[in-house]
Design a protein around this motif. Sequence first.
Motif, PDB file in Angstrom:
ATOM      1  N   LEU A 102       6.668 -10.438  -8.692  1.00 58.34           N
ATOM      2  CA  LEU A 102       5.715 -11.358  -9.319  1.00 58.34           C
ATOM      3  C   LEU A 102       4.477 -11.546  -8.446  1.00 58.34           C
ATOM      4  O   LEU A 102       3.366 -11.694  -8.962  1.00 58.34           O
ATOM      5  CB  LEU A 102       6.383 -12.713  -9.588  1.00 58.34           C
ATOM      6  CG  LEU A 102       7.504 -12.706 -10.631  1.00 58.34           C
ATOM      7  CD1 LEU A 102       8.146 -14.075 -10.742  1.00 58.34           C
ATOM      8  CD2 LEU A 102       7.007 -12.230 -11.983  1.00 58.34           C
ATOM      9  N   SER A 103       4.660 -11.523  -7.136  1.00 54.13           N
ATOM     10  CA  SER A 103       3.520 -11.631  -6.222  1.00 54.13           C
ATOM     11  C   SER A 103       2.571 -10.447  -6.402  1.00 54.13           C
ATOM     12  O   SER A 103       1.355 -10.623  -6.517  1.00 54.13           O
ATOM     13  CB  SER A 103       4.004 -11.689  -4.771  1.00 54.13           C
ATOM     14  OG  SER A 103       2.925 -11.621  -3.865  1.00 54.13           O
ATOM     15  N   ILE A 104       3.128  -9.252  -6.449  1.00 49.89           N
ATOM     16  CA  ILE A 104       2.309  -8.046  -6.617  1.00 49.89           C
ATOM     17  C   ILE A 104       1.696  -8.013  -8.014  1.00 49.89           C
ATOM     18  O   ILE A 104       0.550  -7.590  -8.190  1.00 49.89           O
ATOM     19  CB  ILE A 104       3.147  -6.784  -6.338  1.00 49.89           C
ATOM     20  CG1 ILE A 104       3.570  -6.764  -4.868  1.00 49.89           C
ATOM     21  CG2 ILE A 104       2.372  -5.517  -6.680  1.00 49.89           C
ATOM     22  CD1 ILE A 104       4.616  -5.729  -4.520  1.00 49.89           C
ATOM     23  N   LEU A 105       2.430  -8.504  -9.000  1.00 50.52           N
ATOM     24  CA  LEU A 105       1.926  -8.563 -10.372  1.00 50.52           C
ATOM     25  C   LEU A 105       0.821  -9.609 -10.532  1.00 50.52           C
ATOM     26  O   LEU A 105       0.146  -9.654 -11.552  1.00 50.52           O
ATOM     27  CB  LEU A 105       3.082  -8.863 -11.333  1.00 50.52           C
ATOM     28  CG  LEU A 105       2.906  -8.594 -12.826  1.00 50.52           C
ATOM     29  CD1 LEU A 105       2.473  -7.150 -13.092  1.00 50.52           C
ATOM     30  CD2 LEU A 105       4.191  -8.892 -13.572  1.00 50.52           C
ATOM     31  N   SER A 106       0.629 -10.428  -9.492  1.00 47.89           N
ATOM     32  CA  SER A 106      -0.427 -11.442  -9.523  1.00 47.89           C
ATOM     33  C   SER A 106      -1.741 -10.946  -8.941  1.00 47.89           C
ATOM     34  O   SER A 106      -2.806 -11.286  -9.430  1.00 47.89           O
ATOM     35  CB  SER A 106       0.016 -12.691  -8.755  1.00 47.89           C
ATOM     36  OG  SER A 106       1.121 -13.296  -9.371  1.00 47.89           O
ATOM     37  N   LYS A 107      -1.670 -10.165  -7.855  1.00 49.85           N
ATOM     38  CA  LYS A 107      -2.925  -9.688  -7.252  1.00 49.85           C
ATOM     39  C   LYS A 107      -2.720  -8.428  -6.424  1.00 49.85           C
ATOM     40  O   LYS A 107      -3.361  -8.249  -5.385  1.00 49.85           O
ATOM     41  CB  LYS A 107      -3.545 -10.783  -6.390  1.00 49.85           C
ATOM     42  CG  LYS A 107      -5.061 -10.606  -6.242  1.00 49.85           C
ATOM     43  CD  LYS A 107      -5.706 -11.725  -5.468  1.00 49.85           C
ATOM     44  CE  LYS A 107      -7.196 -11.414  -5.340  1.00 49.85           C
ATOM     45  NZ  LYS A 107      -7.893 -12.441  -4.560  1.00 49.85           N
ATOM     46  N   GLY A 108      -1.830  -7.578  -6.857  1.00 57.58           N
ATOM     47  CA  GLY A 108      -1.574  -6.363  -6.097  1.00 57.58           C
ATOM     48  C   GLY A 108      -0.826  -6.685  -4.803  1.00 57.58           C
ATOM     49  O   GLY A 108      -0.276  -7.774  -4.642  1.00 57.58           O
ATOM     50  N   PRO A 109      -0.829  -5.762  -3.849  1.00 58.35           N
ATOM     51  CA  PRO A 109      -0.038  -5.944  -2.619  1.00 58.35           C
ATOM     52  C   PRO A 109      -0.730  -6.798  -1.553  1.00 58.35           C
ATOM     53  O   PRO A 109      -0.416  -6.683  -0.372  1.00 58.35           O
ATOM     54  CB  PRO A 109       0.146  -4.507  -2.134  1.00 58.35           C
ATOM     55  CG  PRO A 109      -1.091  -3.802  -2.592  1.00 58.35           C
ATOM     56  CD  PRO A 109      -1.469  -4.446  -3.902  1.00 58.35           C
ATOM     57  N   VAL A 110      -1.666  -7.655  -1.954  1.00 59.18           N
ATOM     58  CA  VAL A 110      -2.414  -8.474  -0.995  1.00 59.18           C
ATOM     59  C   VAL A 110      -1.472  -9.272  -0.099  1.00 59.18           C
ATOM     60  O   VAL A 110      -1.576  -9.242   1.131  1.00 59.18           O
ATOM     61  CB  VAL A 110      -3.379  -9.427  -1.742  1.00 59.18           C
ATOM     62  CG1 VAL A 110      -3.996 -10.445  -0.791  1.00 59.18           C
ATOM     63  CG2 VAL A 110      -4.470  -8.637  -2.445  1.00 59.18           C
ATOM     64  N   SER A 111      -0.540 -10.004  -0.719  1.00 62.68           N
ATOM     65  CA  SER A 111       0.343 -10.875   0.054  1.00 62.68           C
ATOM     66  C   SER A 111       1.405 -10.101   0.825  1.00 62.68           C
ATOM     67  O   SER A 111       1.965 -10.598   1.797  1.00 62.68           O
ATOM     68  CB  SER A 111       1.012 -11.899  -0.862  1.00 62.68           C
ATOM     69  OG  SER A 111       1.333 -13.061  -0.140  1.00 62.68           O
ATOM     70  N   LEU A 112       1.669  -8.886   0.402  1.00 66.30           N
ATOM     71  CA  LEU A 112       2.585  -8.030   1.158  1.00 66.30           C
ATOM     72  C   LEU A 112       2.040  -7.794   2.562  1.00 66.30           C
ATOM     73  O   LEU A 112       2.772  -7.870   3.557  1.00 66.30           O
ATOM     74  CB  LEU A 112       2.772  -6.694   0.431  1.00 66.30           C
ATOM     75  CG  LEU A 112       3.799  -5.725   1.011  1.00 66.30           C
ATOM     76  CD1 LEU A 112       5.207  -6.251   0.792  1.00 66.30           C
ATOM     77  CD2 LEU A 112       3.653  -4.355   0.356  1.00 66.30           C
ATOM     78  N   PHE A 113       0.725  -7.550   2.638  1.00 66.26           N
ATOM     79  CA  PHE A 113       0.081  -7.308   3.931  1.00 66.26           C
ATOM     80  C   PHE A 113      -0.309  -8.607   4.632  1.00 66.26           C
ATOM     81  O   PHE A 113      -0.348  -8.662   5.862  1.00 66.26           O
ATOM     82  CB  PHE A 113      -1.158  -6.425   3.745  1.00 66.26           C
ATOM     83  CG  PHE A 113      -0.847  -5.067   3.187  1.00 66.26           C
ATOM     84  CD1 PHE A 113      -0.118  -4.154   3.925  1.00 66.26           C
ATOM     85  CD2 PHE A 113      -1.247  -4.706   1.913  1.00 66.26           C
ATOM     86  CE1 PHE A 113       0.189  -2.895   3.422  1.00 66.26           C
ATOM     87  CE2 PHE A 113      -0.952  -3.457   1.398  1.00 66.26           C
ATOM     88  CZ  PHE A 113      -0.223  -2.547   2.151  1.00 66.26           C
ATOM     89  N   ALA A 114      -0.605  -9.647   3.856  1.00 61.02           N
ATOM     90  CA  ALA A 114      -1.065 -10.910   4.445  1.00 61.02           C
ATOM     91  C   ALA A 114       0.094 -11.792   4.916  1.00 61.02           C
ATOM     92  O   ALA A 114      -0.064 -12.540   5.885  1.00 61.02           O
ATOM     93  CB  ALA A 114      -1.909 -11.684   3.438  1.00 61.02           C
TER      94      ALA A 114
END
Length: 199
Positions: free
Chosen positions: A135-147
């Motif tokens: 759901l995080s990636i479906l919200s704005k791509g992998p931004v939070s994966l790296f952040a």
Amino acid sequence: TAREMIQEGNWWNTTMNLEQRLEKPPLPTWLTALSVNYFGGLDSLFALRFPAALSAMFMVFFFFGLIKTLSSEKYLPLIGGAVMATSLLVIQQARTNSWDIYTHVFMVGSIWQLLVSFKTNAFKNLFYAILFMGLSILSKGPVSLFALWIPFLIAYGIGFGFNTLKLNWKKIGLVLLFGLLIGFLWNIIIHITETAASE
């Protein structure tokens, strides 16, 4: 984008000013459009901002749970939750319905559930960790994966030792693999269908 979803009935192939808008994943737009449908219409600021405000509340809850999982200090989760709840950035993003609030809240939830799964070995916690990452990636791509996600694992390894991460590498790998799959599923389907349509 949410307005055109409602007016045009096109919930999958998102548009802005009737032009395709496929650069950003659609989850925040879906949530906003649903809120508008059920809580007051396009003229209601409450309806437009309600999903982001609700997300910010969940972020405080997830952060509380994360700290409780990390620490045995009695009052630390409450203090951490209070700091999160009064953070200017969180309040501002919730107020303005920023897309960033969605990607970060779900990633905080994913991190929390992953850590819980280290201790409990319960499948449900691993499932939630995967779902929230998707759901995080479906919200704005992998931004939070790296952040958030990768920096947290590095910080966790430094603070608590990398042995726990090594022992749970399969869980970490499963969350990453299936989280990415869920998160990029819309992009993959759009790419296939748009390619097919242009031939």
